[in-house]
Design a protein around this motif. Structure first.
Motif, PDB file in Angstrom:
ATOM      1  N   MET A 212     -17.543 -28.394  42.383  1.00  0.00           N
ATOM      2  CA  MET A 212     -16.922 -28.520  41.065  1.00  0.00           C
ATOM      3  C   MET A 212     -15.413 -28.704  41.193  1.00  0.00           C
ATOM      4  N   LEU A 213     -14.781 -27.975  42.104  1.00  0.00           N
ATOM      5  CA  LEU A 213     -13.342 -28.161  42.317  1.00  0.00           C
ATOM      6  C   LEU A 213     -13.044 -29.585  42.761  1.00  0.00           C
ATOM      7  N   ALA A 214     -13.862 -30.121  43.662  1.00  0.00           N
ATOM      8  CA  ALA A 214     -13.670 -31.498  44.128  1.00  0.00           C
ATOM      9  C   ALA A 214     -13.872 -32.485  42.987  1.00  0.00           C
TER      10      ALA A 214
ATOM     11  N   ASP B  82     -17.873 -34.180  29.030  1.00  0.00           N
ATOM     12  CA  ASP B  82     -19.172 -33.852  28.419  1.00  0.00           C
ATOM     13  C   ASP B  82     -20.166 -33.397  29.474  1.00  0.00           C
ATOM     14  N   TRP B  83     -20.154 -34.067  30.617  1.00  0.00           N
ATOM     15  CA  TRP B  83     -21.060 -33.706  31.709  1.00  0.00           C
ATOM     16  C   TRP B  83     -20.775 -32.274  32.177  1.00  0.00           C
ATOM     17  N   ILE B  84     -19.499 -31.972  32.339  1.00  0.00           N
ATOM     18  CA  ILE B  84     -19.123 -30.621  32.777  1.00  0.00           C
ATOM     19  C   ILE B  84     -19.540 -29.597  31.723  1.00  0.00           C
TER      20      ILE B  84
ATOM     21  N   GLY C 118     -11.911 -20.201  40.157  1.00  0.00           N
ATOM     22  CA  GLY C 118     -10.832 -21.183  40.234  1.00  0.00           C
ATOM     23  C   GLY C 118     -11.178 -22.459  39.492  1.00  0.00           C
ATOM     24  N   ALA C 119     -12.448 -22.826  39.478  1.00  0.00           N
ATOM     25  CA  ALA C 119     -12.870 -24.034  38.750  1.00  0.00           C
ATOM     26  C   ALA C 119     -12.634 -23.874  37.254  1.00  0.00           C
TER      27      ALA C 119
ATOM     28  N   LEU D 287     -18.023 -21.534  33.792  1.00  0.00           N
ATOM     29  CA  LEU D 287     -18.777 -22.621  34.423  1.00  0.00           C
ATOM     30  C   LEU D 287     -19.965 -22.116  35.233  1.00  0.00           C
ATOM     31  N   PHE D 288     -19.789 -20.981  35.919  1.00  0.00           N
ATOM     32  CA  PHE D 288     -20.834 -20.475  36.802  1.00  0.00           C
ATOM     33  C   PHE D 288     -21.301 -19.088  36.394  1.00  0.00           C
TER      34      PHE D 288
END
Length: 154
Positions: free
Chosen positions: A14-16, A48-50, A66-67, A59-60
């Protein structure tokens, strides 16, 4: 870090993705005149995908990573440019802004929270650009994450 044996890997992915597929188009959007509409459409699809992949408060899941900090900065950039984001992402940004470290960082950088003033546009929540100061939140990501990792003393 996300739970499970692949948690660290998923976080790094996700960071990448954020740094290569979201941050780079934003930078081009800030400095390029010719491809603005295409970049806005690309960013809208990626955001939108995220938003559809969030697994809880963040997110998780329920743990801030950090993301989340990096995504929050990207959401501030979207607001600065007047881009609408999904209700899922607006909710995630609001939850990030509940953190003491985020409030302290925004105060330090003299920035207003995204949730301060919002407008509804075609069923989506849009942070009004007038609610944002002209300063960019580039350093906010680092300050938010570092401040949130400090041990709390009573």
């Amino acid at each position: 870090m996300p739970a499970g044996p692949l948690g660290r890997t998923r976080h790094l992915q996700m960071l990448a993705f954020l740094s290569s597929e979201v941050q780079k188009p934003f930078v081009r959007l800030f400095f390029s005149e010719g491809e603005k509409e295409h970049l806005r459409e690309t960013l809208a699809r990626r955001l939108d995908w995220i938003g559809g992949r969030a697994e809880g408060r963040h997110l998780f899941g329920d743990r801030f990573t950090g993301a989340d900090a990096l995504l929050y900065v990207m959401l501030r950039w979207a607001a600065m440019l007047g881009m609408a984001v999904s209700a899922d992402l607006s909710g995630l940004a609001a939850r990030v802004e509940e953190r003491d470290a985020v409030r302290a960082t925004l105060a330090f950088e003299e920035l207003e929270p995204l949730g301060q003033r919002t407008c509804a546009v075609d069923g989506q929540v849009l942070a009004c650009p007038a609610a944002l100061r002209r300063r960019c939140a580039w350093s906010s990501c680092h300050l938010i994450y570092v401040n949130s990792r400090r041990p709390r003393h009573s």
